[in-house]
Design an enzyme around this catalytic site. Structure first.
Site, mmCIF file in Angstrom:
data_model
loop_
_atom_site.group_PDB
_atom_site.id
_atom_site.type_symbol
_atom_site.label_atom_id
_atom_site.label_comp_id
_atom_site.label_asym_id
_atom_site.label_seq_id
_atom_site.Cartn_x
_atom_site.Cartn_y
_atom_site.Cartn_z
ATOM 1 N N CYS A 9 0.606 -0.538 0.355
ATOM 2 C CA CYS A 9 0.035 0.176 -0.109
ATOM 3 C C CYS A 9 1.300 0.942 0.053
ATOM 4 C CB CYS A 9 -1.108 -0.152 1.286
ATOM 5 S SG CYS A 9 -1.674 1.162 1.698
ATOM 6 N N LEU A 10 1.194 1.479 -1.119
ATOM 7 C CA LEU A 10 1.891 2.929 -1.099
ATOM 8 C C LEU A 10 1.339 3.729 -2.028
ATOM 9 C CD1 LEU A 10 4.825 4.032 -0.403
ATOM 10 C CD2 LEU A 10 5.532 2.299 -2.460
#
Length: 183
Positions: free
Chosen positions: A85-86
């Site tokens: 999750c970036l």
């Protein structure tokens, strides 16, 4: 050769020139593994991860898919799937970025500055917010257990055996299956 495929080729070459170990998954240049070292002066220092990269047909206009193959303890990485999750990869990607940015800037920044308020691993996020020292100890334990050079090789073997079985993987021979021929 079209522009996206030239760009894919150029980005892969840049990774290799920058001393990243790259292993192609198939004949195309769209799926491959990259070895990634944990950033210095962090609880991840000394860790080595195998990162699976998938480039969409529209790359570089569409972001790559990035996932950890061997386990990592981090609020923004799903412990089971390895998904990351970036924001910069998932929402704010730009064709100005390349794969070297992913491995030299984005992933190190993710490991150095986790965001526990947007977790994929709720347990890691809660521990980080509750007890940072215990969180860092758990990160180090995971590095010791799952992020050594031999673990990158083990992750490689696990993935390939799940994907396909060779004849050597079967314990039985044709004779055992069919029985011995009558004399």
């Amino acid at each position: 050769m079209s522009s996206p495929s030239k760009r894919r080729e150029m980005d892969l070459m840049k990774l290799m020139i920058n001393d990243y170990k790259v292993e192609m998954i198939n004949d195309g240049m769209q799926e491959f593994y990259v070895e990634f070292h944990g950033p210095k002066e962090s609880p991840y220092q000394g860790g080595l991860w195998r990162i699976r990269v998938e480039l969409p047909d529209a790359y570089p206009y569409k972001s790559p898919s990035i996932g950890f193959v061997n386990k990592i303890y981090h609020p923004n990485v799903d412990e089971v799937s390895g998904s990351v999750c970036l924001d910069v990869i998932n929402q704010t990607w730009s064709p100005m970025f390349d794969l070297v940015n992913v491995f030299e800037v984005f992933l190190p920044q993710l490991l150095l500055y986790p965001n526990p308020s947007d977790p994929l691993n709720g347990e890691a996020a809660a521990l980080m917010m509750r007890d940072k020292t215990a969180y860092e100890q758990r990160v180090k334990e995971y590095c010791e257990k799952y992020a050594k050079p031999e673990d990158v090789g083990a992750a490689k073997e696990e993935k390939s055996s799940e994907d396909e079985l060779s004849e050597d993987d079967y314990a039985s021979s044709d004779e055992e299956v069919m029985g011995k021929a009558d004399p």
